[in-house]
Design an enzyme around this catalytic site. Structure first.
Site, PDB file in Angstrom:
ATOM      1  N   CYS A   1      -1.830 -66.174 -31.695  1.00  0.00           N
ATOM      2  CA  CYS A   1      -2.969 -67.071 -31.500  1.00  0.00           C
ATOM      3  C   CYS A   1      -3.096 -67.518 -30.054  1.00  0.00           C
ATOM      4  O   CYS A   1      -4.069 -67.202 -29.374  1.00  0.00           O
ATOM      5  CB  CYS A   1      -2.805 -68.307 -32.384  1.00  0.00           C
ATOM      6  SG  CYS A   1      -2.465 -67.886 -34.083  1.00  0.00           S
TER       7      CYS A   1
ATOM      8  N   LYS B   1     -12.095 -73.990 -31.879  1.00  0.00           N
ATOM      9  CA  LYS B   1     -10.820 -73.334 -32.221  1.00  0.00           C
ATOM     10  C   LYS B   1     -10.193 -72.677 -30.989  1.00  0.00           C
ATOM     11  O   LYS B   1      -8.988 -72.816 -30.717  1.00  0.00           O
ATOM     12  CB  LYS B   1     -11.090 -72.290 -33.303  1.00  0.00           C
ATOM     13  CG  LYS B   1     -10.026 -71.263 -33.486  1.00  0.00           C
ATOM     14  CD  LYS B   1      -8.825 -71.848 -34.164  1.00  0.00           C
ATOM     15  CE  LYS B   1      -7.650 -70.909 -34.060  1.00  0.00           C
ATOM     16  NZ  LYS B   1      -6.619 -71.195 -34.988  1.00  0.00           N
TER      17      LYS B   1
HETATM   18  N1  SAJ Z   1       5.584 -72.889 -26.640  1.00  0.00           N
HETATM   19  C1  SAJ Z   1       6.194 -73.183 -25.431  1.00  0.00           C
HETATM   20  N2  SAJ Z   1       6.293 -74.479 -25.036  1.00  0.00           N
HETATM   21  C2  SAJ Z   1       5.832 -75.507 -25.806  1.00  0.00           C
HETATM   22  C3  SAJ Z   1       5.200 -75.216 -27.035  1.00  0.00           C
HETATM   23  C4  SAJ Z   1       5.077 -73.896 -27.434  1.00  0.00           C
HETATM   24  O1  SAJ Z   1       6.650 -72.285 -24.703  1.00  0.00           O
HETATM   25  O2  SAJ Z   1       5.990 -76.668 -25.366  1.00  0.00           O
HETATM   26  C5  SAJ Z   1       5.460 -71.489 -27.078  1.00  0.00           C
HETATM   27  C6  SAJ Z   1       6.223 -71.183 -28.356  1.00  0.00           C
HETATM   28  O3  SAJ Z   1       7.566 -70.917 -28.103  1.00  0.00           O
HETATM   29  C7  SAJ Z   1       5.470 -69.966 -28.856  1.00  0.00           C
HETATM   30  C8  SAJ Z   1       4.031 -70.253 -28.433  1.00  0.00           C
HETATM   31  O4  SAJ Z   1       4.117 -71.239 -27.417  1.00  0.00           O
HETATM   32  O5  SAJ Z   1       5.931 -68.786 -28.206  1.00  0.00           O
HETATM   33  C9  SAJ Z   1       3.114 -70.740 -29.541  1.00  0.00           C
HETATM   34  O6  SAJ Z   1       3.779 -71.637 -30.409  1.00  0.00           O
HETATM   35  P1  SAJ Z   1       3.104 -72.958 -31.046  1.00  0.00           P
HETATM   36  O7  SAJ Z   1       4.087 -73.548 -31.979  1.00  0.00           O
HETATM   37  O8  SAJ Z   1       2.618 -73.849 -29.961  1.00  0.00           O
HETATM   38  O9  SAJ Z   1       1.784 -72.445 -31.787  1.00  0.00           O
HETATM   39  P2  SAJ Z   1       1.475 -71.283 -32.897  1.00  0.00           P
HETATM   40  O10 SAJ Z   1       1.039 -70.053 -32.162  1.00  0.00           O
HETATM   41  O11 SAJ Z   1       2.535 -71.141 -33.902  1.00  0.00           O
HETATM   42  O12 SAJ Z   1       0.203 -71.937 -33.655  1.00  0.00           O
HETATM   43  C10 SAJ Z   1      -0.957 -72.319 -32.892  1.00  0.00           C
HETATM   44  C11 SAJ Z   1      -1.336 -73.777 -33.272  1.00  0.00           C
HETATM   45  N3  SAJ Z   1      -2.336 -74.262 -32.337  1.00  0.00           N
HETATM   46  C12 SAJ Z   1      -2.186 -75.442 -31.673  1.00  0.00           C
HETATM   47  O13 SAJ Z   1      -1.183 -76.142 -31.775  1.00  0.00           O
HETATM   48  C13 SAJ Z   1      -3.326 -75.868 -30.785  1.00  0.00           C
HETATM   49  C14 SAJ Z   1      -1.874 -73.815 -34.702  1.00  0.00           C
HETATM   50  O14 SAJ Z   1      -2.341 -75.129 -35.018  1.00  0.00           O
HETATM   51  C15 SAJ Z   1      -3.012 -72.802 -34.882  1.00  0.00           C
HETATM   52  O15 SAJ Z   1      -3.514 -72.793 -36.216  1.00  0.00           O
HETATM   53  C16 SAJ Z   1      -2.453 -71.422 -34.581  1.00  0.00           C
HETATM   54  O16 SAJ Z   1      -2.011 -71.408 -33.200  1.00  0.00           O
HETATM   55  C17 SAJ Z   1      -3.558 -70.388 -34.817  1.00  0.00           C
HETATM   56  O17 SAJ Z   1      -3.487 -69.717 -35.864  1.00  0.00           O
HETATM   57  O18 SAJ Z   1      -4.487 -70.316 -34.006  1.00  0.00           O
END
Ligand code: SAJ
Length: 429
Positions: A266, A212
């Site tokens: 996360c 995880k």
């Molecule tokens: N972000 C970027 N650039 C990108 C992708 C995301 O700057 O190309 C930023 C987003 O704007 C945001 C942050 O990253 O600020 C996180 O966003 P996210 O959509 O990537 O992820 P979370 O935090 O909503 O959810 C993540 C997910 N993990 C993965 O994709 C590996 C989700 O599957 C997990 O269940 C969750 O964390 C968790 O609860 O751990």
């Protein structure tokens, strides 16, 4: 097939409540446990205390069927799922106190044969810590019957659902189940198979914990790469969005998108658990965290430079406060820190905040004379400088004409074409 037909879910938050609801709608008798009486009351009315698509229908259905109820006291049950927060402490190691509090509720209810599953995102060996803690309170029980008493089964089953898609991903995602014993892993697998249509993969508890953390660190490291490219591109005077788009045409390259920093509860937190477990060895993971954490300050500097060009009292439109697009979740959002620093650090500046998904300013911004929450069109109309902090659909639809003569700092690249057209027009004129 599982023999378990009663489950207590400890912690009715973003993960516990959906898990409780999906088990209940699949015929398991579920009791949700939470320390917050208001959450308990809401669930018992069939209501959901936060925003998550489709969750309301599941909770209302499960409560009216009589398969889901909530309480503040942990009941006796055949299985327990612990889904409580694991924030980090000031030294960035994990705070296990919520897990320990859940354990104190469960321990007196155990009779032997129960399955206890830790779902909270956890540092390596947290499941063993939970087991040791419970067996310390109940020395009559054991993991393997070696003390002649009844056995308790412990497993870790990390949640991996994406906020905003929780009810879909709970059913369709593959799951990792790590047991302290292989029997515990098998029992947990059989329980999750009640609703999970993805593959359920068995391993040991510590590997499951790390899996995880590694998933979120993988993403953090890759976002850090994109954020570093955006800073380098700015220095070189090239468009990072075009750079990434072109590089991603390579069949084995898939660079993520830069932004104002990484938010949410996360990805910005979990990598630190790996760093805390192996500080000397986690160089890349630590650096990625530092690169992403430094990005908001870089954005502030960019806005400051643009604002100072407008003289002493610039008006700045800050578009978006949420941690990512099209949600109302402000937790750990870099946009809030950026807005707060702009409001505080630029003498005479006025900040016009547009966040279509909230009705009031968060605590970090409220009560300041120079900050107002307004709608997108008004913020842009009044501003000298416009900074895009979140790629909400509403901002993508902005009329390019309303942006003429404004300095634009677009941290999400949603107005690339507008900026390109403006530059082309200027060159032709
Ligand atoms: N972000 C970027 N650039 C990108 C992708 C995301 O700057 O190309 C930023 C987003 O704007 C945001 C942050 O990253 O600020 C996180 O966003 P996210 O959509 O990537 O992820 P979370 O935090 O909503 O959810 C993540 C997910 N993990 C993965 O994709 C590996 C989700 O599957 C997990 O269940 C969750 O964390 C968790 O609860 O751990």
């Amino acid at each position: 097939m599982t023999d378990i037909n009663s489950v207590a879910v400890i912690g009715l938050g973003y993960i516990g409540l959906p898990t409780a609801a999906i088990l209940a709608t699949n015929g398991i008798s579920v009791v949700g446990v939470d320390v917050n009486q208001r959450t308990v009351d809401a669930v018992n009315r069939g209501e959901v205390p936060f925003v998550e698509p489709d969750l309301g229908v599941h909770v209302a259905g499960a409560v009216s069927q009589g398969n889901l109820r909530a309480t503040t006291e942990t009941p006796a049950s055949q299985a327990y799922i612990v889904a409580v927060p694991t924030p980090f402490l000031s030294d960035r190691s994990a705070d296990l106190s919520y897990i320990e509090a859940a354990a104190r509720g469960i321990a007196p209810q155990l009779a032997g044969g129960e399955l206890i599953i830790l779902e909270s995102t956890s540092p390596p060996r947290a499941t063993r810590h939970l087991a040791d803690y419970i067996l310390g309170l109940r020395p009559d029980l054991s993991l393997d019957g070696s003390n002649g008493g009844p056995v308790i089964h412990f497993a870790h089953c990390p949640e991996r659902v994406l906020p905003g898609r929780v009810m879909i991903e709970l059913v369709t995602n593959d799951r990792i189940v790590g047991g302290i014993t292989s029997e515990a892993a098998q029992l947990a697998k059989d329980l999750y198979a009640v609703f999970c249509q993805g593959e359920i993969l068995l391993t040991d508890d510590v590997t499951a914990e790390m899996a995880k953390l590694v998933e979120n660190s993988y993403r953090d490291v890759n976002i850090a790469f994109a954020n570093e490219l955006s800073v380098i591109s700015d220095k070189l005077g090239i468009d990072v969005w075009e750079l990434i788009r072109l590089a991603n045409h390579h069949p084995r390259v898939n660079i993520l998108q830069p932004g104002p920093g990484v938010g949410g509860h996360c990805i910005a937190v979990d990598p630190w658990f790996i760093v805390a477990a192996a500080p000397g060895e986690s160089r890349l993971i630590r650096t990625a965290r530092e690169v992403n954490d430094a990005k908001p300050e870089w954005v502030v500097e960019k806005v400051r430079e643009a604002a100072l060009a407008y003289g002493k009292e610039p008006k700045i439109a800050a578009l978006g406060l949420a941690f990512k697009a099209n949600i109302d979740d402000l937790r750990e959002s870099p946009a809030i820190g950026i807005a707060a620093e702009l409001a505080e650090g630029l003498p005479g500046a006025q900040l016009l905040v547009a966040e279509p998904h909230v009705e009031s300013l968060p605590r970090a911004l409220e009560g300041r004379d120079n900050v107002v929450l307004t709608d997108t069109a008004d913020a842009i109309a009044q501003a000298d400088v416009v900074v895009v902090l979140v790629d909400h659909d509403e901002f993508k639809g902005v009329d390019p004409e309303t942006l003429a003569d404004k300095a634009i700092i677009d941290t999400r690249g949603i107005w690339r074409d507008i900026a390109f057209d403006a530059a082309t027009a200027a060159a032709k004129a």
